[in-house]
Design a protein around this motif. Structure first.
Motif, PDB file in Angstrom:
ATOM      1  N   VAL A   1       1.151  82.364  31.266  1.00  0.00           N
ATOM      2  CA  VAL A   1       0.895  83.617  30.566  1.00  0.00           C
ATOM      3  C   VAL A   1       0.339  83.344  29.174  1.00  0.00           C
ATOM      4  O   VAL A   1       0.604  82.292  28.590  1.00  0.00           O
ATOM      5  CB  VAL A   1       2.180  84.463  30.438  1.00  0.00           C
ATOM      6  N   GLU A   2      -0.451  84.281  28.667  1.00  0.00           N
ATOM      7  CA  GLU A   2      -0.943  84.205  27.295  1.00  0.00           C
ATOM      8  C   GLU A   2      -0.036  85.081  26.444  1.00  0.00           C
ATOM      9  O   GLU A   2      -0.260  86.291  26.331  1.00  0.00           O
ATOM     10  CB  GLU A   2      -2.393  84.668  27.195  1.00  0.00           C
ATOM     11  N   ILE A   3       0.981  84.467  25.870  1.00  0.00           N
ATOM     12  CA  ILE A   3       1.973  85.227  25.113  1.00  0.00           C
ATOM     13  C   ILE A   3       1.338  85.964  23.939  1.00  0.00           C
ATOM     14  O   ILE A   3       1.766  87.057  23.576  1.00  0.00           O
ATOM     15  CB  ILE A   3       3.089  84.276  24.625  1.00  0.00           C
ATOM     16  N   ASP A   4       0.278  85.381  23.377  1.00  0.00           N
ATOM     17  CA  ASP A   4      -0.347  86.013  22.214  1.00  0.00           C
ATOM     18  C   ASP A   4      -1.134  87.276  22.570  1.00  0.00           C
ATOM     19  O   ASP A   4      -1.662  87.947  21.684  1.00  0.00           O
ATOM     20  CB  ASP A   4      -1.249  85.022  21.481  1.00  0.00           C
ATOM     21  N   THR A   5      -1.209  87.617  23.870  1.00  0.00           N
ATOM     22  CA  THR A   5      -1.858  88.871  24.282  1.00  0.00           C
ATOM     23  C   THR A   5      -0.838  89.917  24.739  1.00  0.00           C
ATOM     24  O   THR A   5      -1.224  91.017  25.137  1.00  0.00           O
ATOM     25  CB  THR A   5      -2.860  88.630  25.423  1.00  0.00           C
TER      26      THR A   5
ATOM     27  N   SER B   1       4.332  78.024  13.719  1.00  0.00           N
ATOM     28  CA  SER B   1       5.226  79.177  13.600  1.00  0.00           C
ATOM     29  C   SER B   1       6.642  78.766  13.975  1.00  0.00           C
ATOM     30  O   SER B   1       6.852  77.696  14.568  1.00  0.00           O
ATOM     31  CB  SER B   1       4.768  80.302  14.539  1.00  0.00           C
ATOM     32  N   PRO B   2       7.643  79.603  13.677  1.00  0.00           N
ATOM     33  CA  PRO B   2       9.007  79.300  14.119  1.00  0.00           C
ATOM     34  C   PRO B   2       9.100  79.145  15.643  1.00  0.00           C
ATOM     35  O   PRO B   2       9.896  78.344  16.134  1.00  0.00           O
ATOM     36  CB  PRO B   2       9.808  80.510  13.632  1.00  0.00           C
ATOM     37  N   PHE B   3       8.273  79.901  16.369  1.00  0.00           N
ATOM     38  CA  PHE B   3       8.300  79.809  17.836  1.00  0.00           C
ATOM     39  C   PHE B   3       7.799  78.449  18.319  1.00  0.00           C
ATOM     40  O   PHE B   3       8.407  77.821  19.185  1.00  0.00           O
ATOM     41  CB  PHE B   3       7.476  80.940  18.437  1.00  0.00           C
TER      42      PHE B   3
ATOM     43  N   THR C   1       5.019  94.367  27.870  1.00  0.00           N
ATOM     44  CA  THR C   1       4.718  93.173  28.681  1.00  0.00           C
ATOM     45  C   THR C   1       5.778  92.106  28.476  1.00  0.00           C
ATOM     46  O   THR C   1       6.221  91.457  29.430  1.00  0.00           O
ATOM     47  CB  THR C   1       3.340  92.592  28.301  1.00  0.00           C
ATOM     48  N   LEU C   2       6.182  91.903  27.223  1.00  0.00           N
ATOM     49  CA  LEU C   2       7.205  90.901  26.933  1.00  0.00           C
ATOM     50  C   LEU C   2       8.514  91.244  27.632  1.00  0.00           C
ATOM     51  O   LEU C   2       9.163  90.360  28.221  1.00  0.00           O
ATOM     52  CB  LEU C   2       7.435  90.794  25.428  1.00  0.00           C
ATOM     53  N   VAL C   3       8.904  92.504  27.582  1.00  0.00           N
ATOM     54  CA  VAL C   3      10.157  92.916  28.224  1.00  0.00           C
ATOM     55  C   VAL C   3      10.064  92.711  29.740  1.00  0.00           C
ATOM     56  O   VAL C   3      11.006  92.207  30.370  1.00  0.00           O
ATOM     57  CB  VAL C   3      10.481  94.384  27.889  1.00  0.00           C
TER      58      VAL C   3
ATOM     59  N   ARG D   1       4.896  87.830  17.541  1.00  0.00           N
ATOM     60  CA  ARG D   1       3.903  88.850  17.878  1.00  0.00           C
ATOM     61  C   ARG D   1       3.995  90.065  16.959  1.00  0.00           C
ATOM     62  O   ARG D   1       3.185  90.984  17.060  1.00  0.00           O
ATOM     63  CB  ARG D   1       4.085  89.297  19.334  1.00  0.00           C
ATOM     64  N   GLY D   2       4.975  90.061  16.086  1.00  0.00           N
ATOM     65  CA  GLY D   2       5.117  91.188  15.176  1.00  0.00           C
ATOM     66  C   GLY D   2       5.764  92.402  15.791  1.00  0.00           C
ATOM     67  O   GLY D   2       5.625  93.526  15.280  1.00  0.00           O
ATOM     68  N   PHE D   3       6.483  92.213  16.902  1.00  0.00           N
ATOM     69  CA  PHE D   3       7.149  93.335  17.561  1.00  0.00           C
ATOM     70  C   PHE D   3       8.406  93.740  16.785  1.00  0.00           C
ATOM     71  O   PHE D   3       8.957  92.953  16.009  1.00  0.00           O
ATOM     72  CB  PHE D   3       7.519  92.975  19.003  1.00  0.00           C
TER      73      PHE D   3
END
Length: 461
Positions: free
Chosen positions: A372-376, A66-68, A381-383, A146-148
């Protein structure tokens, strides 16, 4: 002999504020897309020179997700871009690869779980802006991954900047020793997020997980007992041995360990002397580090008293000019000094050594280390996580720089927060364009994601 005049916090804040005339805070938002004629693939290939050849395709394979993940493995690109950007002129010890996945929890020497930056492969003196800008861009890319929504992505970057600015102001008012001793414990985080059920639950799970992340706990998973004693289990291409080099490896390890011991404080040397090396194996780690010479070392004080050390190659920082001789005679020492300067607390076994022409740094493996599990992540949570990263980065820069000057420049309004979020969005767009170029290079055959079996698998010692 006359003593130098003491510069007060108020004076340093004023000097920082005056730097806005040189570079207004709104100007921190600027990013001009680089010329399409610039060959970023050539730059990536140059940064991968002298890695283990057979593992470079594995790195590109992980970057191609992915780009990330591409952004994580291509630190050289933003480092070169930032080197040409305008800055306020306030220097710190920079992390150099300050994306959101390079923060996490680990054990303090007192066995307390703390949160901090945990990757210093690229640490180098530099402008404070470089780290916060890389963090901001990584948050935008993670949100998109994450599609946010665009709103959530913008808020995450903005909140990271706001947290950095507000915490820097607090550190600027502390006494020097108080700022130096400051750390972010798991209890600090629990208190900070006491009204956030999602984050509180995640913190409790991580605290429980950390207790099982130690040398003794991972022995059954990573090792097996045999006639020759306990050995690390092969799990190619992630973990593997080179039996044909056994004799050279044994000789190399003895010399290497003696160098490593000399880098430790006398009492740590005596502690390390309680253990005997049993086995070592190549360990492929991360995204950007794939292809560098990294291995696990298993040491035992007794059959049921293990110690795992991670030995990782230290290369020239992407923040340092590629031209001329490096200002550091030992890149492992660079990493260790930077880590000790920036972290609130560091691993007691942190040290360095050299093998042939390669420099390394050494630390414990999985010493209560959790990430952290960023994909969850949920959007909230991200903020929330962004604010903690901003907090940890401010603490590190306050320890390794002039908090009062940085705070004076940042001020008390949200001007910088908005500017940083705008830059982060623009640079994330650039990273996505670079990712497309990277994918084209793979499709054309210029870059390979398929390891060539048996090629370049020379042992690192």
């Amino acid at each position: 002999m006359e003593s130098a005049a003491v510069s007060s916090k108020i004076e340093r804040r004023k000097r920082g504020k005056a730097l806005r005339e040189k570079l207004p805070r709104t100007s921190q938002s600027e990013w001009k897309p680089r010329s399409k004629s610039q060959d970023i693939i050539k730059l990536l290939e140059g940064s991968d020179a002298d890695r283990i050849p057979a593992l470079i395709p594995v790195k590109y394979q992980r970057m191609a997700v992915s780009p990330f993940t591409f952004f994580r493995g291509a630190a050289i690109l933003q480092a070169r871009d930032l080197a040409n950007a305008s800055v306020s002129g306030i220097m710190v010890q920079a992390c150099g690869d300050c994306h959101l996945a390079n923060f996490g929890g680990f054990a303090s020497p007192e066995r307390v779980l703390v949160f901090d930056i945990n990757d210093f492969d690229e640490t180098f003196p530099g402008p404070w802006e470089w780290d916060i800008k890389r963090l901001g861009a990584s948050l935008i890319l993670a949100a998109r991954d994450r599609g946010f929504s665009k709103t959530v992505a913008h808020q995450a970057a903005r909140e990271a900047a706001a947290s950095y600015r507000e915490r820097m102001s607090e550190f600027a008012e502390m006494k020097v020793l108080d700022a130096w001793y400051a750390r972010i414990s798991i209890d600090d985080l629990k208190d900070h997020f006491r009204n956030n059920q999602d984050v509180s639950a995640r913190l409790s799970r991580k605290q429980k997980q950390a207790r099982s992340q130690n040398s003794e706990a991972v022995v059954p998973k990573l090792t097996a007992a045999g006639n020759g004693g306990r050995k690390i289990k092969d799990n190619p291409p992630v973990i593997y041995h080179f039996e044909e080099y056994a004799e050279n490896v044994e000789k190399g390890h003895a010399k290497f360990i003696e160098q490593y011991k000399k880098s430790l404080a006398p009492e740590k040397r005596q502690l390390l002397g309680c253990y005997q090396l049993q086995d070592s194996a190549i360990k492929v780690v991360g995204v950007g580090s794939v292809g560098t010479r990294c291995f696990l070392a298993l040491l035992l004080a007794d059959e049921n008293d293990p110690l795992f050390l991670q030995v990782k190659e230290a290369r020239r920082s992407v923040l340092e000019s590629p031209r001329g001789k490096s200002r550091y005679v030992h890149q492992g020492l660079r990493v260790v000094e930077g880590q000790r300067l920036m972290q609130g607390v560091s691993d007691i076994f942190l040290g360095w050594a050299r093998s042939k022409e390669h420099d390394f740094y050494i630390r414990q493996f999985r010493d209560m280390k959790v990430s952290v599990e960023i994909d969850t992540f949920r959007p909230t949570t991200l903020v929330a996580y962004a604010t903690v990263c901003g907090w940890a980065l401010a603490r590190a820069h306050a320890k390794a720089g002039d908090a009062a000057m940085i705070s004076g420049y940042l001020g008390s309004t949200d001007q910088f927060d908005s500017a940083l979020a705008q830059y982060a969005e623009a640079y994330a767009d650039q990273a996505e364009r670079d990712f497309e170029t990277f994918q084209k290079a793979i499709r054309s055959g210029r870059l390979s994601t398929e390891p060539e079996k048996g090629a370049g698998l020379e042992f690192l010692l």
